[in-house]
Design a protein around this motif. Sequence first.
Motif, PDB file in Angstrom:
ATOM      1  N   THR A 142      10.628   7.008   4.696  1.00  0.00           N
ATOM      2  CA  THR A 142       9.985   6.022   5.566  1.00  0.00           C
ATOM      3  C   THR A 142       8.610   5.702   5.013  1.00  0.00           C
ATOM      4  O   THR A 142       8.001   6.493   4.304  1.00  0.00           O
ATOM      5  N   LEU A 143       8.097   4.548   5.353  1.00  0.00           N
ATOM      6  CA  LEU A 143       6.774   4.147   4.871  1.00  0.00           C
ATOM      7  C   LEU A 143       5.705   5.080   5.426  1.00  0.00           C
ATOM      8  O   LEU A 143       5.708   5.416   6.607  1.00  0.00           O
ATOM      9  N   THR A 144       4.805   5.503   4.554  1.00  0.00           N
ATOM     10  CA  THR A 144       3.705   6.336   5.000  1.00  0.00           C
ATOM     11  C   THR A 144       2.635   5.464   5.635  1.00  0.00           C
ATOM     12  O   THR A 144       2.539   4.274   5.367  1.00  0.00           O
ATOM     13  N   GLU A 145       1.832   6.049   6.503  1.00  0.00           N
ATOM     14  CA  GLU A 145       0.809   5.279   7.202  1.00  0.00           C
ATOM     15  C   GLU A 145      -0.196   4.672   6.227  1.00  0.00           C
ATOM     16  O   GLU A 145      -0.766   3.617   6.481  1.00  0.00           O
ATOM     17  N   SER A 146      -0.418   5.357   5.109  1.00  0.00           N
ATOM     18  CA  SER A 146      -1.412   4.873   4.169  1.00  0.00           C
ATOM     19  C   SER A 146      -0.882   3.771   3.260  1.00  0.00           C
ATOM     20  O   SER A 146      -1.630   3.164   2.507  1.00  0.00           O
ATOM     21  N   SER A 147       0.428   3.528   3.325  1.00  0.00           N
ATOM     22  CA  SER A 147       1.010   2.502   2.466  1.00  0.00           C
ATOM     23  C   SER A 147       0.690   1.132   3.025  1.00  0.00           C
ATOM     24  O   SER A 147       0.964   0.841   4.174  1.00  0.00           O
ATOM     25  N   SER A 148       0.110   0.293   2.212  1.00  0.00           N
ATOM     26  CA  SER A 148      -0.228  -1.053   2.654  1.00  0.00           C
ATOM     27  C   SER A 148       0.861  -2.027   2.275  1.00  0.00           C
ATOM     28  O   SER A 148       1.683  -1.761   1.391  1.00  0.00           O
ATOM     29  N   ALA A 149       0.862  -3.173   2.940  1.00  0.00           N
ATOM     30  CA  ALA A 149       1.822  -4.218   2.590  1.00  0.00           C
ATOM     31  C   ALA A 149       1.623  -4.667   1.153  1.00  0.00           C
ATOM     32  O   ALA A 149       2.585  -5.014   0.463  1.00  0.00           O
ATOM     33  N   ASP A 150       0.375  -4.634   0.683  1.00  0.00           N
ATOM     34  CA  ASP A 150       0.105  -5.050  -0.690  1.00  0.00           C
ATOM     35  C   ASP A 150       0.757  -4.106  -1.688  1.00  0.00           C
ATOM     36  O   ASP A 150       1.314  -4.552  -2.702  1.00  0.00           O
ATOM     37  N   ARG A 151       0.699  -2.790  -1.429  1.00  0.00           N
ATOM     38  CA  ARG A 151       1.325  -1.837  -2.333  1.00  0.00           C
ATOM     39  C   ARG A 151       2.834  -2.042  -2.349  1.00  0.00           C
ATOM     40  O   ARG A 151       3.475  -2.027  -3.397  1.00  0.00           O
ATOM     41  N   LEU A 152       3.416  -2.202  -1.177  1.00  0.00           N
ATOM     42  CA  LEU A 152       4.859  -2.418  -1.087  1.00  0.00           C
ATOM     43  C   LEU A 152       5.245  -3.718  -1.769  1.00  0.00           C
ATOM     44  O   LEU A 152       6.317  -3.822  -2.381  1.00  0.00           O
ATOM     45  N   ASN A 153       4.376  -4.690  -1.687  1.00  0.00           N
ATOM     46  CA  ASN A 153       4.669  -6.004  -2.237  1.00  0.00           C
ATOM     47  C   ASN A 153       4.737  -6.020  -3.760  1.00  0.00           C
ATOM     48  O   ASN A 153       5.230  -6.971  -4.356  1.00  0.00           O
ATOM     49  N   THR A 154       4.245  -4.958  -4.392  1.00  0.00           N
ATOM     50  CA  THR A 154       4.261  -4.905  -5.855  1.00  0.00           C
ATOM     51  C   THR A 154       5.551  -4.320  -6.413  1.00  0.00           C
ATOM     52  O   THR A 154       5.752  -4.318  -7.625  1.00  0.00           O
ATOM     53  N   LEU A 155       6.426  -3.824  -5.552  1.00  0.00           N
ATOM     54  CA  LEU A 155       7.664  -3.218  -6.033  1.00  0.00           C
ATOM     55  C   LEU A 155       8.553  -4.261  -6.707  1.00  0.00           C
ATOM     56  O   LEU A 155       8.740  -5.357  -6.183  1.00  0.00           O
ATOM     57  N   PRO A 156       9.131  -3.931  -7.871  1.00  0.00           N
ATOM     58  CA  PRO A 156      10.079  -4.850  -8.502  1.00  0.00           C
ATOM     59  C   PRO A 156      11.389  -4.894  -7.724  1.00  0.00           C
ATOM     60  O   PRO A 156      11.971  -3.854  -7.423  1.00  0.00           O
TER      61      PRO A 156
END
Length: 292
Positions: free
Chosen positions: A201-215
């Motif tokens: 599951t997404l961690t609280e510290s994970s931002s949408a920007d970090r997730l958005n960089t996934l290929p």
Amino acid sequence: MSRSCVTCALDTHNSHLLGHRGARGEYFENTQAGFQHTQRLQQSFPNHLVGIEFDVQLTLDGHLVVFHDESLLRLYGRQSRIDQLSTAEIKRLNKKNSAASQPAIVTLDEMPRWLSTYQHIELEIKTHSRTNYQALIKALRRCLAHPDFDSLPITLTSFDLRLHYYLQIDSFLSHLPRGLLVEPLSWSLSELPSVFSPSGTLTESSSADRLNTLPLSTHQMLYDTPSLAARLGCSSLGLYYPLFNASVIQRCQYYGLSTTAWTVNQPQQAINLIELGVNYVITDYPTLFLQQ
């Protein structure tokens, strides 16, 4: 019968379960026995388990069989690819499978008898580098135009953007609901420690920007995926479940897309997704979620 935490969450948030390839964690996937099992289970939990997901592949002679893999190796120990086999050869193989107490490969034509009670059905169309798109579209039209499929709530899904373009311009298939499927190009959550927790599951510290960089399989950013689905004429977006976050849900709602998460096999993961607002949760173990 006491209600599981998952069913309570489903009721509260108006989300639903779908059996994956029937219920592949409980019965042999994409087979008559699995589809019958899920149908029986759905009759006991009609408001929670509302449908199934299954896959189709094109045969050598232009017919559609219900099968996930390109080849028979994983499930039947044979090297043959589905696109190398005619329906006559598959029937002969089914006889051998029966003699060896292995389940038969079923055709899409046979499916309506196991789908009549569902509210939502996701039919994933498998493609590969050798796909004959003209033959595939022809086979889909032939099957789905049959009266047995008329009243079935089928959504056609695929990862293949090229196939989506063909579906969008087809005079018949364009009128059927369609869903874009998206997966990360990296399948190991352990390779993404800054984005995902060990539970997936997404961690609280994970931002949408970090997730958005996934290929991703679309070769576009996650933020742009809902708009891509809308441009393709899709009514739904199906994501590998850890890709969902509040921002993705909001974007899907903005574009009028329903959401499907796959494949979710831990009850707490399902509850998290349901509370996030995901509409459909696909699982290999519907019994676990419904009778916990």
